[in-house]
Scaffold this motif. Structure first.
Motif, PDB file in Angstrom:
ATOM      1  N   ALA A 120      -0.142   2.339   0.541  1.00  0.00           N
ATOM      2  CA  ALA A 120       0.292   2.673  -0.822  1.00  0.00           C
ATOM      3  C   ALA A 120       0.078   1.506  -1.780  1.00  0.00           C
ATOM      4  N   ILE A 121      -1.134   0.905  -1.744  1.00  0.00           N
ATOM      5  CA  ILE A 121      -1.487  -0.157  -2.685  1.00  0.00           C
ATOM      6  C   ILE A 121      -1.966   0.496  -3.972  1.00  0.00           C
ATOM      7  N   LYS A 122      -1.237   0.311  -5.070  1.00  0.00           N
ATOM      8  CA  LYS A 122      -1.564   0.967  -6.332  1.00  0.00           C
ATOM      9  C   LYS A 122      -2.464   0.083  -7.188  1.00  0.00           C
ATOM     10  N   ILE A 123      -3.501   0.717  -7.751  1.00  0.00           N
ATOM     11  CA  ILE A 123      -4.510   0.023  -8.541  1.00  0.00           C
ATOM     12  C   ILE A 123      -4.714   0.804  -9.836  1.00  0.00           C
ATOM     13  N   PRO A 124      -4.815   0.141 -10.979  1.00  0.00           N
ATOM     14  CA  PRO A 124      -5.075   0.872 -12.231  1.00  0.00           C
ATOM     15  C   PRO A 124      -6.360   1.677 -12.140  1.00  0.00           C
ATOM     16  N   LEU A 125      -6.321   2.877 -12.650  1.00  0.00           N
ATOM     17  CA  LEU A 125      -7.484   3.752 -12.628  1.00  0.00           C
ATOM     18  C   LEU A 125      -8.645   3.082 -13.348  1.00  0.00           C
ATOM     19  N   ASN A 126      -9.822   3.176 -12.747  1.00  0.00           N
ATOM     20  CA  ASN A 126     -11.055   2.572 -13.269  1.00  0.00           C
ATOM     21  C   ASN A 126     -11.061   1.052 -13.168  1.00  0.00           C
ATOM     22  N   ASP A 127     -10.266   0.501 -12.253  1.00  0.00           N
ATOM     23  CA  ASP A 127     -10.327  -0.928 -11.944  1.00  0.00           C
ATOM     24  C   ASP A 127     -10.894  -1.127 -10.541  1.00  0.00           C
ATOM     25  N   LEU A 128     -11.604  -2.222 -10.353  1.00  0.00           N
ATOM     26  CA  LEU A 128     -12.137  -2.605  -9.043  1.00  0.00           C
ATOM     27  C   LEU A 128     -11.114  -3.479  -8.344  1.00  0.00           C
ATOM     28  N   PHE A 129     -10.694  -3.074  -7.157  1.00  0.00           N
ATOM     29  CA  PHE A 129      -9.712  -3.839  -6.396  1.00  0.00           C
ATOM     30  C   PHE A 129     -10.420  -4.941  -5.625  1.00  0.00           C
ATOM     31  N   ARG A 130      -9.921  -6.180  -5.753  1.00  0.00           N
ATOM     32  CA  ARG A 130     -10.497  -7.322  -5.041  1.00  0.00           C
ATOM     33  C   ARG A 130      -9.405  -8.036  -4.260  1.00  0.00           C
ATOM     34  N   CYS A 131      -9.733  -8.388  -3.007  1.00  0.00           N
ATOM     35  CA  CYS A 131      -8.819  -9.202  -2.203  1.00  0.00           C
ATOM     36  C   CYS A 131      -9.639 -10.058  -1.250  1.00  0.00           C
ATOM     37  N   ASN A 132      -9.932 -11.293  -1.674  1.00  0.00           N
ATOM     38  CA  ASN A 132     -10.677 -12.215  -0.821  1.00  0.00           C
ATOM     39  C   ASN A 132      -9.798 -12.783   0.287  1.00  0.00           C
ATOM     40  N   SER A 133      -8.499 -12.833   0.058  1.00  0.00           N
ATOM     41  CA  SER A 133      -7.582 -13.414   1.036  1.00  0.00           C
ATOM     42  C   SER A 133      -7.553 -12.589   2.316  1.00  0.00           C
ATOM     43  N   LEU A 134      -7.159 -13.253   3.380  1.00  0.00           N
ATOM     44  CA  LEU A 134      -7.020 -12.592   4.668  1.00  0.00           C
ATOM     45  C   LEU A 134      -5.750 -11.756   4.667  1.00  0.00           C
ATOM     46  N   SER A 135      -5.900 -10.452   4.922  1.00  0.00           N
ATOM     47  CA  SER A 135      -4.760  -9.537   5.039  1.00  0.00           C
ATOM     48  C   SER A 135      -4.642  -9.093   6.482  1.00  0.00           C
ATOM     49  N   THR A 136      -3.417  -9.043   6.981  1.00  0.00           N
ATOM     50  CA  THR A 136      -3.181  -8.716   8.383  1.00  0.00           C
ATOM     51  C   THR A 136      -2.225  -7.543   8.498  1.00  0.00           C
ATOM     52  N   LEU A 137      -2.609  -6.574   9.311  1.00  0.00           N
ATOM     53  CA  LEU A 137      -1.750  -5.442   9.652  1.00  0.00           C
ATOM     54  C   LEU A 137      -1.513  -5.473  11.153  1.00  0.00           C
ATOM     55  N   GLU A 138      -0.258  -5.400  11.558  1.00  0.00           N
ATOM     56  CA  GLU A 138       0.068  -5.489  12.982  1.00  0.00           C
ATOM     57  C   GLU A 138       0.980  -4.343  13.366  1.00  0.00           C
ATOM     58  N   LYS A 139       0.564  -3.617  14.384  1.00  0.00           N
ATOM     59  CA  LYS A 139       1.348  -2.488  14.865  1.00  0.00           C
ATOM     60  C   LYS A 139       1.004  -2.236  16.323  1.00  0.00           C
ATOM     61  N   SER A 140       2.066  -2.069  17.136  1.00  0.00           N
ATOM     62  CA  SER A 140       1.891  -1.847  18.573  1.00  0.00           C
ATOM     63  C   SER A 140       1.068  -2.996  19.154  1.00  0.00           C
ATOM     64  N   VAL A 143      -3.841  -5.750  16.087  1.00  0.00           N
ATOM     65  CA  VAL A 143      -3.764  -6.573  14.877  1.00  0.00           C
ATOM     66  C   VAL A 143      -5.063  -6.369  14.105  1.00  0.00           C
ATOM     67  N   GLN A 144      -4.950  -5.937  12.850  1.00  0.00           N
ATOM     68  CA  GLN A 144      -6.115  -5.703  12.010  1.00  0.00           C
ATOM     69  C   GLN A 144      -6.223  -6.815  10.968  1.00  0.00           C
ATOM     70  N   HIS A 145      -7.429  -7.334  10.790  1.00  0.00           N
ATOM     71  CA  HIS A 145      -7.690  -8.383   9.800  1.00  0.00           C
ATOM     72  C   HIS A 145      -8.709  -7.866   8.788  1.00  0.00           C
ATOM     73  N   TYR A 146      -8.428  -8.095   7.493  1.00  0.00           N
ATOM     74  CA  TYR A 146      -9.332  -7.701   6.414  1.00  0.00           C
ATOM     75  C   TYR A 146      -9.471  -8.863   5.432  1.00  0.00           C
ATOM     76  N   TRP A 147     -10.671  -9.054   4.916  1.00  0.00           N
ATOM     77  CA  TRP A 147     -10.887 -10.097   3.910  1.00  0.00           C
ATOM     78  C   TRP A 147     -12.160  -9.771   3.122  1.00  0.00           C
ATOM     79  N   ASP A 148     -12.345 -10.466   2.000  1.00  0.00           N
ATOM     80  CA  ASP A 148     -13.493 -10.242   1.107  1.00  0.00           C
ATOM     81  C   ASP A 148     -13.623  -8.756   0.766  1.00  0.00           C
ATOM     82  N   VAL A 149     -12.507  -8.165   0.345  1.00  0.00           N
ATOM     83  CA  VAL A 149     -12.466  -6.722   0.083  1.00  0.00           C
ATOM     84  C   VAL A 149     -12.775  -6.432  -1.385  1.00  0.00           C
ATOM     85  N   LEU A 150     -13.704  -5.511  -1.621  1.00  0.00           N
ATOM     86  CA  LEU A 150     -13.985  -4.947  -2.942  1.00  0.00           C
ATOM     87  C   LEU A 150     -13.989  -3.436  -2.779  1.00  0.00           C
TER      88      LEU A 150
END
Length: 389
Positions: A120-140, A143-150
């Motif tokens: 549920a990451i909310k982004i303004p309509l017609n905006d490009l979402f950017r996240c260069n930082s390392l994001s981590t999701l952990e469950k069970s 472990v998921q790692h994401y970075w350099d996201v556009l």
């Protein structure tokens, strides 16, 4: 070798206009139980041949979706939803196949397992979402790692927006800790820094240590004609990785280093060497520095032994990036009882060790010659003969 690849999707509608754009990097660490009731951990980052079957722009009944398939039975799905003035990265689903014996050797339970994450990451309509930082999701056990996201869903008029909406981590990381020595002149060299502190890093495969490394690391970076020297602080640096039969990965990360990968490989079935180095990190100006080289040949030693070099060594990754190592010892394969095996020394160390016995031998030889000459002179003086009367 274990690598990380940038994935990119430019999805178009029936009129061939872009409706969804995404570019990102990701990998997954999975812990699983083996047939002998121990646990192993593997990192899945080499996606191989990737397909995007099932990715859709969305319609009145269904929102946009990115669907990725890779490897033997792996899939990843991101779902998007839309509100009046925003759109959301709604959820992420990752499926993996423990029946793949290459990736999950000796797995107790075989089959396709799925992990779902609500974002549920909310982004303004017609905006490009950017996240260069390392994001981590952990469950069970995943472990998921994401970075350099556009990413931009609901692209308007077929044109990806130039307005960027930054994730919270990127907003806070624009003022990074000052750990660089920066030289403004392109004709000068960076101010030398003191010798970095050596840190000890390890990678576990289940309950057993499968990789050991001890080293002081100094990074030399040149970007936009500005040179920087960074000593890695082992007290604030964390290590992860994976071990396979012919490859091993040591990954270091900290608040400023998203990842620094050392990938080792086996050659000729009897030796190992450093084959690849990848880095992505934040510079003091907030920009991201990324370099990869998978065609290296350093730290060569026999399997079953460790590689050691106490003297300073330089690993040249590219013209813009070199790593100086100090007090290095590494063993990426065949670690027994969590301890280093007998070390093969680098030429810089062995040359010094060779000079010591040579110097001692020369000194002893010289001493023998001196004693022999003294003896001959003394004998000549003591020889009796005829005396004058």
């Amino acid at each position: 070798a274990v690598r990380s690849y940038a994935l990119e999707l430019n999805l178009t509608d029936s009129e061939n206009a872009t409706c969804l754009y995404a570019k990102w990097q990701m990998n997954f660490t999975v812990r699983y139980e083996t047939t002998n009731k121990t646990y192993k951990t593997v990192t899945i980052s080499d996606h191989g041949t990737v397909t995007y079957n099932g990715s859709i722009c969305g319609d009145d009944q269904n929102g946009p979706k990115i669907a990725v398939q890779f490897g033997p039975g792996f899939s990843w799905i991101a779902n998007f939803t839309k509100a009046a003035s925003t759109y959301s990265i709604d959820s992420i689903s990752f499926s993996y196949n423990t029946g793949d014996n290459t990736t999950f050797p000796d797995a107790e339970d075989k089959g396709i397992l799925t992990v779902d994450e609500l974002l549920a990451i909310k982004i303004p309509l017609n905006d490009l979402f950017r996240c260069n930082s390392l994001s981590t999701l952990e469950k069970s056990d995943v472990v998921q790692h994401y970075w350099d996201v556009l990413v931009q869903a609901f692209v308007q008029n077929g044109t990806v927006s130039t307005n960027e909406f930054l994730c919270d981590k990127d907003k806070t990381s624009t003022v990074a800790p000052t750990v660089h020595t920066t030289v403004p002149s392109p004709t000068t060299t960076p101010t030398p820094k003191e010798k970095p502190e050596a840190g000890t890093y390890s990678v576990n495969n289940g309950n057993d240590t499968c990789l050991l490394a001890t080293m002081g690391l100094q990074l030399n970076i040149t970007q936009d004609k500005v040179a920087s020297v960074i000593n890695i602080n082992p007290n604030t640096t964390h290590s992860t990785g994976s071990c396979r039969s012919h490859t091993a990965l040591l990954r270091l990360n900290s608040s400023t280093i998203k990842y620094l990968d050392f990938v080792f490989a086996v050659k000729n079935e009897n030796r190992f060497y450093l084959k690849e180095v990848n880095i992505s990190m934040y510079l003091v100006n907030g920009s991201v520095f990324s370099i990869a080289n998978n065609n290296l040949s350093y730290w060569d030693a026999p399997l079953g032994s460790s590689y050691m070099c106490n003297k300073e060594q330089t690993v040249s990754v590219s013209g813009a990036f070199q790593i100086n190592t100090f007090d290095l010892r590494v063993q990426p394969f065949n670690v027994t009882q969590g301890k280093y095996s007998t070390a093969e020394e680098c030429s810089a160390d062995s040359d010094l060790n060779f000079l010591i016995p040579v110097a001692v031998g020369v000194a002893l030889g010289f001493l023998i010659v001196v004693v022999f000459i003294s003896y001959m002179i003394g004998r000549r003086k003591s020889r009796t003969g005829y005396q004058s009367v």
